[in-house]
Design a protein around this motif. Sequence first.
Motif, mmCIF file in Angstrom:
data_model
loop_
_atom_site.group_PDB
_atom_site.id
_atom_site.type_symbol
_atom_site.label_atom_id
_atom_site.label_comp_id
_atom_site.label_asym_id
_atom_site.label_seq_id
_atom_site.Cartn_x
_atom_site.Cartn_y
_atom_site.Cartn_z
ATOM 1 N N ASP A 17 0.840 -1.191 0.000
ATOM 2 C CA ASP A 17 0.000 0.000 0.000
ATOM 3 C C ASP A 17 0.878 1.245 0.000
ATOM 4 O OD1 ASP A 17 -2.283 1.420 0.012
ATOM 5 O OD2 ASP A 17 -2.723 1.145 2.154
ATOM 6 N N GLN A 18 0.957 1.886 -1.137
ATOM 7 C CA GLN A 18 1.713 3.145 -1.304
ATOM 8 C C GLN A 18 3.134 3.038 -0.749
ATOM 9 O OE1 GLN A 18 -1.105 5.838 0.549
ATOM 10 N NE2 GLN A 18 -1.747 6.489 -1.490
ATOM 11 N N THR A 20 7.156 3.044 -0.736
ATOM 12 C CA THR A 20 8.299 3.692 -1.378
ATOM 13 C C THR A 20 9.575 3.172 -0.723
ATOM 14 O OG1 THR A 20 7.083 5.687 -1.944
ATOM 15 C CG2 THR A 20 9.467 5.911 -1.740
ATOM 16 N N ARG A 27 14.430 6.999 -5.820
ATOM 17 C CA ARG A 27 13.300 6.206 -5.340
ATOM 18 C C ARG A 27 13.214 4.957 -6.196
ATOM 19 N NH1 ARG A 27 8.954 9.128 -2.715
ATOM 20 N NH2 ARG A 27 9.848 11.012 -1.828
ATOM 21 N N ASN A 30 8.585 3.471 -6.053
ATOM 22 C CA ASN A 30 8.004 4.777 -5.794
ATOM 23 C C ASN A 30 6.480 4.699 -5.718
ATOM 24 O OD1 ASN A 30 7.564 7.472 -5.503
ATOM 25 N ND2 ASN A 30 8.657 8.080 -7.374
ATOM 26 N N ASN A 31 5.965 4.769 -4.506
ATOM 27 C CA ASN A 31 4.529 4.856 -4.284
ATOM 28 C C ASN A 31 3.769 3.736 -5.015
ATOM 29 O OD1 ASN A 31 2.257 5.910 -3.185
ATOM 30 N ND2 ASN A 31 1.919 7.401 -4.831
ATOM 31 N N VAL A 32 4.113 2.513 -4.686
ATOM 32 C CA VAL A 32 3.573 1.358 -5.388
ATOM 33 C C VAL A 32 2.484 0.693 -4.543
ATOM 34 C CG1 VAL A 32 4.195 -1.018 -5.956
ATOM 35 C CG2 VAL A 32 5.572 0.867 -6.826
ATOM 36 N N SER A 33 1.403 0.323 -5.171
ATOM 37 C CA SER A 33 0.345 -0.399 -4.461
ATOM 38 C C SER A 33 -0.155 -1.556 -5.312
ATOM 39 C CB SER A 33 -0.864 0.511 -4.196
ATOM 40 O OG SER A 33 -0.493 1.629 -3.439
ATOM 41 N N GLU A 67 8.374 4.269 3.129
ATOM 42 C CA GLU A 67 7.028 4.818 3.306
ATOM 43 C C GLU A 67 6.040 3.751 2.909
ATOM 44 O OE1 GLU A 67 6.657 8.328 0.857
ATOM 45 O OE2 GLU A 67 8.589 9.051 1.638
ATOM 46 N N GLY A 68 4.828 3.861 3.434
ATOM 47 C CA GLY A 68 3.758 2.954 3.036
ATOM 48 C C GLY A 68 3.695 1.711 3.908
ATOM 49 N N HIS A 236 7.918 2.933 -10.730
ATOM 50 C CA HIS A 236 6.450 3.016 -10.751
ATOM 51 C C HIS A 236 5.878 1.760 -11.389
ATOM 52 C CE1 HIS A 236 5.975 7.173 -9.562
ATOM 53 N NE2 HIS A 236 7.010 7.481 -10.345
#
Lengths: 266, 290
Positions: A17-18, A20, A27, A30-33, A67-68, A236
């Motif tokens: 979930d989101q 990073t 990164r 990067n902000n992967v879900s 993160e996430g 991404h």
Amino acid sequence: MSGLLFVSLMSSSFQIDQVTCRFGELRAVNNVSFEIRKGEQVALIGPSGSGKTTLIQLLNTMRVPDEGRLTVLQNEVSVLTPRELRRLRTTLATIPQHLGLVPNLTAIQNVILGQGGRRGALRSLRDLLFPSRADALEIHAILDRVGIEEKLYSRVNRLSGGQQQRVAIARAIFQHPEVLLADEPVSSVDPARARDTVKLLCELSAEHGFTLCVSLHDLALAREFFPRLIGMRRGHIVFDGAPEALSSEDQRALYELSNEEMMVDA
Amino acid sequence: MKAQAGKYGLKRWVVAGLALAFLCCAWSLGLTPAGLVPPDSQHWDRTGEFFRAALNPALDYEDENVPADAEPIWWKGIKGVFLTLKFAFGAMSLAVPTALVLGFLGSSAWWPEPCGGKTRLILRAVYFISRLFMSLIRSIHELIWALLFLSAMGVSPLAGMIALALPFSGTLGKVFSELIDEEARDAAQALKAIGHGPVQIFLVGILPRAMPNLITYSFYRFECALRSSAVLGFVGIETIGLYIELSHEEFYYREVWTYLYLLIAMIVVVDLWGAGIRRRLHTSTGGCAI
């Protein structure tokens, strides 16, 4: 609602979930879900440097997200103690790109280490010196299944690249994992053998019921064997779906060099 | 071009400096080429006698006081060679396990990662203490250890063995820890990823991998231990060195050469054996495809 959520958690191997993951400024992921459900077979595709290896290292908990939220087999990774993390890892088999075999041990000794995480140091040492009959029989059967049963007592550094790969797969199978992660398993073998290896991994996943997640740079192989592809580009996710849904536009987005990258290459 | 000329210039200065240092040492020690030549006819005779004896080693005792029913000299020599072997082997049997423990403590290959705060502090302390201990015990030569132990324990085989084992543990341990630290970590990472603990990774992933190098080096040190064990004879421990020393004191040069030839024969045999082992170990690790 909570019941539904519970069912969904129970049946998922990974929930990302989101997430990073950074290396300094870069990164890598990067902000992967996304979610991978139990028993699913997934190919991670994308050019080199797209973040596939980092993603594999996140999934096998060798890296922690910056993160996430990352949930692996119902465990939120960031809150686990080192001991809990080790216990979780015993259920996650990983075949690293360079296989990670101990070169001067025999095939059976390498394979038996697959259970080492559960068995502890002293038992592992005993396994190396005096493998039990039950283990030897099981490992012989696994090596038979992957096609190198005659190499049971051969030292790994005397085997060919393809045979070493089979030993690494056997080690993962002997681990009785819930998930098998493989990082570019076919990057160092010829195309015919690459196809056999990917096919074998998919068959083993179906036979044993474990979740399979393989990173591949060979798109044709990924399309042929995997019902789901996750395409990465510069950290991404640019594609997540069935191979039939992968349009030529998606492929361009995945593999074509942008002007900027061409400048870097030049 | 200028930088290169500068580099060569530096090399020239280093060589010149070393030569100057040698000359200073030679001057302050009073060394002259004349020192190579025996000073008087008595020394000339003795030198000549010593080297002539090399062509004519003793097959019987030169000492007339040796009773007729004593064991023949070659048998005494062979026994001396085996005593030397026993000391060296015994000392290595003590030194290798000690060195493995010290080498483990003085290596960072098994440290868990990430490891921060208190754990790291403790591990670093263990690392430095074991390294310091290893360098302490190896900075004193086995002959000096032998003198210390002999004065403490009397002339006993155990004293000789410990005297030999101590500095050898230090040297072996230091090299073991370095060999272990230099080993590739890919197998260690793979085992970590499937739940192996730090000490377990060391035992099953790193140690087996370093084993051929550890064995090769231990064998080399065994050869050194043989030579040292012979030298321990000169401080009174019963090895072939003691027989050499006693015969030499009485100017029985032909006996000295009998013992020397037996010692050389043993060292050659052990060297050949070691070379065979090295060849076997290294052809089998060289074939790694990955």
